[in-house]
Write an enzyme that holds these catalytic residues in place. Structure first.
Site, PDB file in Angstrom:
ATOM      1  N   TRP A  32       0.768  -1.111  -0.194  1.00  0.00           N
ATOM      2  CA  TRP A  32      -0.108   0.137   0.310  1.00  0.00           C
ATOM      3  C   TRP A  32       0.944   1.119   0.044  1.00  0.00           C
ATOM      4  O   TRP A  32       1.970   1.389   0.610  1.00  0.00           O
ATOM      5  CB  TRP A  32      -0.873   0.028   1.164  1.00  0.00           C
ATOM      6  CG  TRP A  32      -2.323  -0.423   0.946  1.00  0.00           C
ATOM      7  CD1 TRP A  32      -3.393   0.420   0.735  1.00  0.00           C
ATOM      8  CD2 TRP A  32      -2.886  -2.080   0.767  1.00  0.00           C
ATOM      9  NE1 TRP A  32      -4.558  -0.583   0.577  1.00  0.00           N
ATOM     10  CE2 TRP A  32      -4.296  -1.973   0.640  1.00  0.00           C
ATOM     11  CE3 TRP A  32      -2.040  -3.026   0.868  1.00  0.00           C
ATOM     12  CZ2 TRP A  32      -4.750  -2.970   0.480  1.00  0.00           C
ATOM     13  CZ3 TRP A  32      -2.795  -4.250   0.946  1.00  0.00           C
ATOM     14  CH2 TRP A  32      -4.129  -4.173   0.763  1.00  0.00           C
ATOM     15  N   ASP A 157     -11.151   5.125   4.678  1.00  0.00           N
ATOM     16  CA  ASP A 157     -12.001   4.496   3.714  1.00  0.00           C
ATOM     17  C   ASP A 157     -13.605   4.891   4.055  1.00  0.00           C
ATOM     18  O   ASP A 157     -14.307   4.924   3.142  1.00  0.00           O
ATOM     19  CB  ASP A 157     -11.876   2.847   3.984  1.00  0.00           C
ATOM     20  CG  ASP A 157     -10.460   2.656   3.527  1.00  0.00           C
ATOM     21  OD1 ASP A 157      -9.641   3.602   3.403  1.00  0.00           O
ATOM     22  OD2 ASP A 157     -10.288   1.449   3.306  1.00  0.00           O
ATOM     23  N   GLU A 381      -4.001  -1.861  14.295  1.00  0.00           N
ATOM     24  CA  GLU A 381      -4.048  -1.162  13.244  1.00  0.00           C
ATOM     25  C   GLU A 381      -4.731   0.277  13.763  1.00  0.00           C
ATOM     26  O   GLU A 381      -4.185   1.126  12.942  1.00  0.00           O
ATOM     27  CB  GLU A 381      -5.109  -1.723  12.212  1.00  0.00           C
ATOM     28  CG  GLU A 381      -5.483  -1.151  10.994  1.00  0.00           C
ATOM     29  CD  GLU A 381      -6.229  -1.699   9.990  1.00  0.00           C
ATOM     30  OE1 GLU A 381      -7.280  -2.889  10.512  1.00  0.00           O
ATOM     31  OE2 GLU A 381      -6.643  -1.448   8.869  1.00  0.00           O
TER      32      GLU A 381
HETATM   33  C1  GLC Z   1      -7.041   0.532   4.807  1.00  0.00           C
HETATM   34  C2  GLC Z   1      -7.012   2.152   5.402  1.00  0.00           C
HETATM   35  C3  GLC Z   1      -5.817   2.652   4.389  1.00  0.00           C
HETATM   36  C4  GLC Z   1      -4.781   1.876   4.240  1.00  0.00           C
HETATM   37  C5  GLC Z   1      -4.840   0.349   4.172  1.00  0.00           C
HETATM   38  C6  GLC Z   1      -3.731  -0.479   4.451  1.00  0.00           C
HETATM   39  O1  GLC Z   1      -7.603   0.508   3.585  1.00  0.00           O
HETATM   40  O2  GLC Z   1      -8.060   2.781   5.469  1.00  0.00           O
HETATM   41  O3  GLC Z   1      -5.555   3.921   4.862  1.00  0.00           O
HETATM   42  O4  GLC Z   1      -3.671   2.310   3.473  1.00  0.00           O
HETATM   43  O5  GLC Z   1      -6.150  -0.160   4.871  1.00  0.00           O
HETATM   44  O6  GLC Z   1      -3.287  -0.414   5.691  1.00  0.00           O
END
Ligand code: GLC
Length: 418
Positions: A32, A157, A381
């Site tokens: 990511w 999100d 998280e």
């Molecule tokens: C979720 C979060 C986002 C992050 C991803 C991976 O989608 O909202 O901000 O980058 O997870 O951790």
């Protein structure tokens, strides 16, 4: 403290897939965008070379038009949905079709300053960063603020800012799908099905257009100017400018971007609620939510102390802060992802902004609060603001990384604290 430092290093090592780091095993098995930048600053605490490689791998997925995707699917893993076949990215590597908060330039500068021996690696990344920022300014800058075409692009999100824009979307034509996220994390801590239908509708719209930004500008029903994107890009442009100057490069184009966004940030100022929030360009109205992204105004260097009254109020409501949604907002849900929980990496950005603006006391307060939250609850998280209870995925890369770079009393840099 040092046992926690060791644990944080071990999390980075476990999530390292060789050249890139997954956010956490299982729930998020790919690279990511902004997670990787945070991972890099975690690695920088003990392995500078590995830190640079993380960022370079991210940019190996950059599209020809400059966009740097929010997910790069290095190795297909069926435990994640939606995967590369749904996204149909058009870059050099299988990827998603949207971007994520552009924090990279700020942290490339930070890495380069941390160890001057790596300056050539920063210099080599400058054209890449320029192309990425130019993509935002070309396709996503409206009235000077940065807009998103999908909530996932902001990294926040399911925050309540999307509730209004989503109510106007009828997710027609979304084929039957099977979520995988709720096999890893309990449903109460994840977005609802209603939201997921709309997420997939927007992915489909983009994929079917071949990620044609000119088309999407007209056709996408979701077009929202967002503080995370605007403030992180503005900040990154300032840091990119500083690097460009250092290397004797032309800065006029970046100066133009900075000026545009400094003025454009005003679009995000909601006079009624006296806060920065999102602005829905389709409905022509503010979303009316004080979120943790609202407090990135100091990080961007705009608005002076305009957000101070909300900061003082919100930090007094729950023991752990900064909540992703104002606890006094009707949509507040302290365990559901971006509708309430505290995110450590957002705290780091907010604290950094406050420190830079001369509010070392506030930066220190947020640092200590985050330190206590992680020390008491592990590298989750995200966290419940009421008691710090861990939520979402565990052994999380960015929580471990910001611990090492910032929140830990032993390894965290003073620079971040005051
Ligand atoms: C979720 C979060 C986002 C992050 C991803 C991976 O989608 O909202 O901000 O980058 O997870 O951790």
């Amino acid at each position: 403290m040092s046992a926690l430092d060791d644990e944080a290093r071990a999390i980075l090592a476990t999530n390292d897939r060789g050249g890139y780091t997954v956010p956490t095993h299982g729930l998020y098995p790919y690279q990511w965008n902004w997670d990787s930048v945070f991972a890099a600053i975690g690695f920088a605490e003990h392995d500078m070379e590995r830190a640079w490689v993380e960022i370079e791998t991210l940019f190996s997925g950059q599209w020809e038009n400059g966009m740097v995707p929010h997910i790069i699917f290095h190795q297909v893993d069926p435990s994640y949905f939606p995967g590369p076949d749904v996204w149909r990215g058009i870059g050099p590597l299988p990827s998603s079709g949207i971007s994520q908060p552009p924090i990279a330039a700020t942290f490339v500068r930070w890495l380069a300053e941390k160890d001057g021996a790596f300056a050539p690696r920063a210099e080599a990344l400058i054209p890449r960063l320029m192309d990425w920022h130019r993509w935002f300014m070309t396709w996503r800058c409206e009235r000077g603020a940065i807009v998103v075409t999908h909530p996932w692009e902001t990294g926040r999100d399911n925050c309540p800012d999307w509730d209004g824009p989503f109510a106007a979307i009828e997710p027609e034509g979304v084929e039957q799908y099977y979520r995988r996220d709720t096999t890893h994390v309990i449903e109460e801590e994840r977005p609802r099905r209603y939201d997921y239908d709309r997420y997939l509708y927007l992915v489909k719209l983009g994929a079917e257009s071949g990620w044609d930004e000119a088309y999407l500008r007209q056709a996408n029903p979701f077009r929202v100017a967002d503080p995370t994107m605007t403030f992180t890009l503005l900040r990154s442009c300032r840091d990119l400018r500083a690097m460009a100057e250092e290397f004797g490069l032309e800065t006029a184009e970046i100066d133009g971007w900075i000026k545009t966004m400094e003025e454009g940030a005003e679009l995000l100022w909601n006079d009624d609620a006296a806060t920065y929030d999102c602005y829905d360009l389709r409905a022509e109205k503010h979303t009316g939510v004080v979120s943790n992204a609202s407090f990135l105004s100091w990080y961007a260097g705009v608005g002076g102390d305009r957000m101070m009254p909300h900061l003082e109020r919100i930090t007094g409501l729950e023991p752990f802060f900064i909540p992703s949604t104002d606890p006094e907002h009707e949509a507040y849900e302290p365990k559901r992802y971006w509708r309430g929980p505290v995110w450590a990496m957002m705290n780091m950005l907010i604290a950094r902004g406050l420190a830079d603006a001369g509010h070392g006391d506030w930066a220190g307060k947020i640092t200590e609060n985050t330190r206590a939250m992680i020390a008491g609850n592990g590298f989750a998280e995200y966290f419940d603001p009421r008691d710090g209870a861990p939520a979402g995925g565990r052994n999380f890369t960015w929580t471990a990384a910001v611990w090492l770079a910032w929140a830990s009393a032993t390894t965290g840099e003073k620079l971040w604290a005051a």
